[in-house]
Design an enzyme around this catalytic site. Structure first.
Site, PDB file in Angstrom:
ATOM      1  N   ASP A 313       0.834  -1.205   0.000  1.00 49.10           N
ATOM      2  CA  ASP A 313       0.000   0.000   0.000  1.00 49.10           C
ATOM      3  C   ASP A 313       0.863   1.247   0.000  1.00 49.10           C
ATOM      4  OD1 ASP A 313       0.925  -0.676   2.562  1.00 49.10           O
ATOM      5  OD2 ASP A 313      -0.719   0.339   3.568  1.00 49.10           O
ATOM      6  N   ARG A 317       4.693   3.552   5.893  1.00 44.77           N
ATOM      7  CA  ARG A 317       3.898   3.422   7.109  1.00 44.77           C
ATOM      8  C   ARG A 317       3.493   1.974   7.413  1.00 44.77           C
ATOM      9  NH1 ARG A 317      -1.332   6.140   6.272  1.00 44.77           N
ATOM     10  NH2 ARG A 317      -1.880   4.065   5.554  1.00 44.77           N
ATOM     11  N   GLU A 318       3.170   1.205   6.359  1.00 44.56           N
ATOM     12  CA  GLU A 318       2.677  -0.154   6.606  1.00 44.56           C
ATOM     13  C   GLU A 318       3.380  -1.214   5.769  1.00 44.56           C
ATOM     14  OE1 GLU A 318      -1.638  -0.459   6.664  1.00 44.56           O
ATOM     15  OE2 GLU A 318      -1.782   1.670   7.130  1.00 44.56           O
ATOM     16  N   ASP A 325      -5.779  -2.471  -2.547  1.00 49.71           N
ATOM     17  CA  ASP A 325      -4.922  -1.529  -3.268  1.00 49.71           C
ATOM     18  C   ASP A 325      -4.476  -2.139  -4.597  1.00 49.71           C
ATOM     19  OD1 ASP A 325      -4.927  -1.108  -0.379  1.00 49.71           O
ATOM     20  OD2 ASP A 325      -3.573   0.559  -0.775  1.00 49.71           O
ATOM     21  N   TRP A 387     -11.749  -5.706  -1.284  1.00 52.24           N
ATOM     22  CA  TRP A 387     -10.387  -6.133  -0.921  1.00 52.24           C
ATOM     23  C   TRP A 387     -10.260  -7.629  -1.231  1.00 52.24           C
ATOM     24  CZ3 TRP A 387     -12.095  -1.546   0.514  1.00 52.24           C
ATOM     25  CH2 TRP A 387     -11.182  -0.531   0.775  1.00 52.24           C
ATOM     26  N   GLU A 614      -2.178   9.366  -0.490  1.00 53.99           N
ATOM     27  CA  GLU A 614      -3.299   8.604   0.063  1.00 53.99           C
ATOM     28  C   GLU A 614      -4.541   9.486   0.206  1.00 53.99           C
ATOM     29  OE1 GLU A 614      -3.985   5.663   3.894  1.00 53.99           O
ATOM     30  OE2 GLU A 614      -2.477   7.229   4.047  1.00 53.99           O
ATOM     31  N   HIS A 630       1.137   6.363  -2.176  1.00 56.77           N
ATOM     32  CA  HIS A 630       0.090   5.347  -2.132  1.00 56.77           C
ATOM     33  C   HIS A 630      -0.453   5.226  -3.547  1.00 56.77           C
ATOM     34  CE1 HIS A 630      -1.212   4.073   1.881  1.00 56.77           C
ATOM     35  NE2 HIS A 630      -2.340   3.648   1.343  1.00 56.77           N
TER      36      HIS A 630
HETATM   37  C1  BGC Z   1      -3.900   1.152   3.954  1.00 56.03           C
HETATM   38  C2  BGC Z   1      -4.704   1.072   2.702  1.00 56.03           C
HETATM   39  C3  BGC Z   1      -5.652  -0.067   2.865  1.00 56.03           C
HETATM   40  C4  BGC Z   1      -6.569   0.359   3.970  1.00 56.03           C
HETATM   41  C5  BGC Z   1      -7.707  -0.518   4.231  1.00 56.03           C
HETATM   42  C6  BGC Z   1      -4.828   1.514   5.056  1.00 56.03           C
HETATM   43  O1  BGC Z   1      -4.228   1.695   6.259  1.00 56.03           O
HETATM   44  O2  BGC Z   1      -2.824   2.011   3.846  1.00 56.03           O
HETATM   45  O3  BGC Z   1      -4.239   1.488   1.557  1.00 56.03           O
HETATM   46  O4  BGC Z   1      -6.272  -0.544   1.743  1.00 56.03           O
HETATM   47  O5  BGC Z   1      -5.868   0.615   5.154  1.00 56.03           O
HETATM   48  O6  BGC Z   1      -8.736   0.301   4.347  1.00 56.03           O
END
Ligand code: BGC
Length: 740
Positions: A313, A317-318, A325, A387, A614, A630
């Site tokens: 994503d 951050r993650e 995504d 998703w 984002e 993002h």
């Molecule tokens: C991520 C997204 C992801 C989403 C789910 C976020 O924290 O960065 O891109 O799809 O959470 O809602």
């Protein structure tokens, strides 16, 4: 994560090995030719190990020890001796281990390195102890060790700083011009014991200092905000030739703030190394509006920075393999890069992580493995519509772009299990609000999917994100059930599974019918009067054919009322412009594409974005919000190929049409463009499509590779079919307001 050294030489040019897979089921192994590094007599083989994704942290909860709490390495060297004999050396009893100079390494936090701890590998040095053999039940099965079909992660480029600014005696900020995924290489490390810290980020505050506040992940369960991480540090050994490059982590960044470098810090001492999946670039777009070219470039950069063995994503951050995504972006990715192997690999991870009841985790690889783990908050959210549908829609898009029937065969069970799980949820549950309003369920509710955890459309402008608040997301979920069932039915047809083909076509029909009964009024209006709902109704063909124009007209009106700005969220932003353009509203599509102000793509660029944000207001009054890298909203770049330049795939290609064997060329000039060009290296060879407006005429040049057929749709309705070669066509140009 490992690096391999033979007699002190680093072996191979791969990065972040063994890469990221659903480790509980699959682990990649890498073969190397080490012949050149071996010599007569004793040879030293060293493996530098760190936590990687296995024991380190990633994702929105950033739990440590996600897959296990011990690192291990498995190696075999096969040697063919000149006299015809052979020998095999493997890891096992008799190996030695010791703490190395990589003191700590984590993909989120960064890497701490003490160069004083490097040195000869001699076992006479202190600190060695016998390596503890682990019997990994998990990897004892050879079929869990695999060679990957995905291109490896490599250092693909180096960036010089465009600016180095000194903030104070101790601190310097280097700007590399645009966001990447990678790390910084630093030299001139100073006298022994000097400690230097490197913080990475995407934004500077008004004083020119690095600001990473916006990258601090919010933990839903505790309300706490995690540190932004992305901090490397190095302690110098005082050897002038030493160069620091943290090879056991990467970061998402444009800026690095360096603290404690003894200086002088010349531009040659600091280099950004871009690290990512080494995907072949296959698409190019150009036109006479520099803003659209810049948008294309920003989306490409975002994708590249998020292609790190898995599609992530965001790289800071993650860095999780969020399925939604990738679902919304995969079409764009397949236009600009060869993602056949990259996409196929990730789908194997997704399938490996799928739960016994068919639930698809919202991201994959998922540390929990193929089922929920007690007490895990994120496991309660899995299976969100849009998703989880990646299980169907990603293989479907890869099929369209590459025509690999084996991929569909391999993923078929995973696709089917997801759709069955959604259908079961629709059949078995009712949203409490609906049950209260209509105590006896209407027959169509068997196909209405209105329960479970869903993100919904997610992040529509002006709508605050809410998770698990009981909102009825039935309109979104039922739409995806209908769409995925439809695509699954078509896949079943391609694979010759006739009974399934009929079953899923019927399911799609029933879900569409349920959607209409619930969300379409007798007058032909949609109950939920948002752009996103109208987009989905058109893109997924949820409304009867005779109502399409009416729904499209309402979408155009909503878009106009919004000042020709995007009102969609996460799921349907990439579908908005095609939905308008394909229903007689090309002009509106161009106006949205070219609009400025928040929310719009061009506003991001005007505010200095080098990758896609984002949030539409990712930077507002000098303050950053959320991730600035993002790719999801960048899905709009598909439109530059499919409509602006006019190169697209059939919506549902048949067996001898997929993978660009047949493609459509239909330029849709608009805005103030006078020419546009798209190039795509298809599996059959390069396709080029270039149009130019000359007074009242459209001049079109199309390169058609051997083995393919182009269906050229000209303004006014004329259709030409062309095979291999370069074709020049002239047609009367239409005003953009005129429908096809
Ligand atoms: C991520 C997204 C992801 C989403 C789910 C976020 O924290 O960065 O891109 O799809 O959470 O809602």
């Amino acid at each position: 994560m490992y690096e391999l050294f033979v007699n002190g030489d680093r072996i191979g040019d791969l990065e972040l090995t063994p890469g990221f897979t659903a480790y509980r089921s699959r682990l990649q192994v890498q073969p190397y030719d080490v012949g050149g590094a071996l010599g007569p007599g004793a040879n030293a083989v060293e493996i530098l190990l760190s936590d990687g994704w296995f024991r380190g942290r990633h994702g929105f909860e950033r739990a440590a020890d996600g897959f296990g709490d011990r690192t291990a390495a498995l190696l075999a060297i096969e040697v063919a001796l000149q006299d015809g004999r052979s020998m095999t050396v493997t890891t096992g009893p008799g190996w030695w281990s010791r703490p190395g100079h990589v003191v700590a390494a984590d993909l989120m936090d960064g890497q701490r390195t003490d160069l004083r701890l490097t040195g000869a590998a001699s076992l006479d040095e202190p600190g060695w102890s016998p390596a503890r053999p682990v019997s990994h039940g998990l990897y004892a099965r050879r079929d869990r060790l695999l060679l990957t079909e995905a291109p490896p992660v490599r250092s693909v480029a180096e960036l010089r700083p465009v600016r180095v600014a000194r903030l104070d005696a101790e601190t310097v900020v280097a700007d590399f011009g645009h966001n990447i995924n990678g790390r910084v290489r630093l030299s001139g490390l100073g006298p022994r014991g000097t400690e230097i810290t490197l913080r990475h980020g995407e934004h500077l505050d008004a004083d020119g200092r690095l600001d990473t506040e916006h990258l601090r992940a919010f933990v839903f369960t505790t309300g706490e905000r995690l540190p932004a991480g992305q901090i490397d540090s190095v302690v110098s050994a005082g050897r002038p030739e030493d160069v620091f490059e943290p090879r056991h982590t990467t970061h998402g960044f444009r800026y690095v703030e360096i603290h404690g470098h003894p200086g002088p810090l010349g531009a040659d001492d600091v280099t950004a190394v871009e690290v990512r999946s080494d995907l072949a670039a296959t698409g190019r777009f150009a036109c006479d509006d520099a803003r659209l070219e810049a948008l294309h470039q920003a989306a490409v950069r975002s994708f590249q920075a998020n292609a790190c063995d898995i599609p992530t994503d965001c790289p800071q951050r993650e860095r999780a393999g969020w399925s939604g995504d990738w679902q919304v972006y995969v079409q764009a990715a397949a236009l600009t890069h060869d993602v056949a192997g990259f996409g196929a690999k990730w789908l194997r991870d997704l399938a490996a992580d799928q739960w016994p009841d068919g639930t698809v985790p919202n991201y994959s690889p998922n540390p929990s493995g193929p089922g929920p783990v007690a007490g895990s908050f994120s496991d309660t959210l899995h299976g969100s519509a849009g998703w989880g549908d990646a299980a169907v829609l990603v293989p479907w898009e890869l099929w369209r772009a590459y025509g690999d029937l084996d991929l569909l065969e391999r993923q078929y069970d995973s696709m089917r299990r997801w759709v069955e799980r959604a259908a079961t949820a629709a059949r078995e549950g009712r949203h409490p609000a609906r049950a209260a309003a209509r105590p006896r369920p209407a027959p169509h509710e068997r196909y209405l999917w209105d329960t479970g955890a869903h993100f919904g459309e997610w992040l529509e402008p002006g709508v605050e994100p809410a998770l698990g608040d009981g909102t009825d997301h039935g309109a979104v979920a039922t739409a995806y059930l209908a769409h995925s069932a439809d695509r699954l039915g078509r896949v079943a047809g391609l694979l010759g599974r006739t009974a399934d083909e009929e079953r899923y076509a019927r399911l799609a029909h029933a879900a569409r019918d349920a959607w209409q009964r619930e969300f379409l009024t007798p007058d032909g209006d949609l109950v939920i009067d948002t752009q996103a709902t109208h987009v989905r109704a058109l893109a997924f063909r949820l409304v009867p054919g005779e109502l399409r124009d009416r729904v499209a007209g309402r979408l155009a009106a909503l878009v106009e009322a919004a000042g020709h700005r995007v009102g969609t969220g996460f799921l349907s932003t990439g579908l908005l412009l095609p939905a308008l353009a394909d229903t007689g509203h090309l002009d509106a599509a161009y106006r949205v594409l070219l609009s400025t102000g928040v929310p719009s793509w061009l506003e991001m660029l005007d505010r200095g974005a080098t990758t896609i944000w984002e949030w539409w207001d990712g930077v507002q009054d000098g303050r950053a919000r959320g991730s600035l890298n993002h790719y999801s909203k960048g899905a709009v770049v598909s439109f530059l190929y499919t409509h602006v330049a006019g190169l697209r795939l059939p919506e549902c290609p048949g067996l001898d049409e997929a993978g660009y064997r047949r493609f459509i060329v239909q330029p849709r000039p608009g805005g103030s463009l006078t020419w546009a060009r798209a190039e795509h290296r298809s599996p059959y060879g390069p396709i080029r499509c270039h149009w130019r407006l000359e007074r009242e005429a459209l001049e079109l040049t199309v390169d058609v590779p051997p083995g393919t057929q182009a269906e050229i749709r000209l303004p006014g309705g004329q259709v030409l079919y062309r095979t291999a070669g370069r074709h020049r066509v002239r047609a009367r140009a239409l005003p953009t307001s005129e429908p096809d």
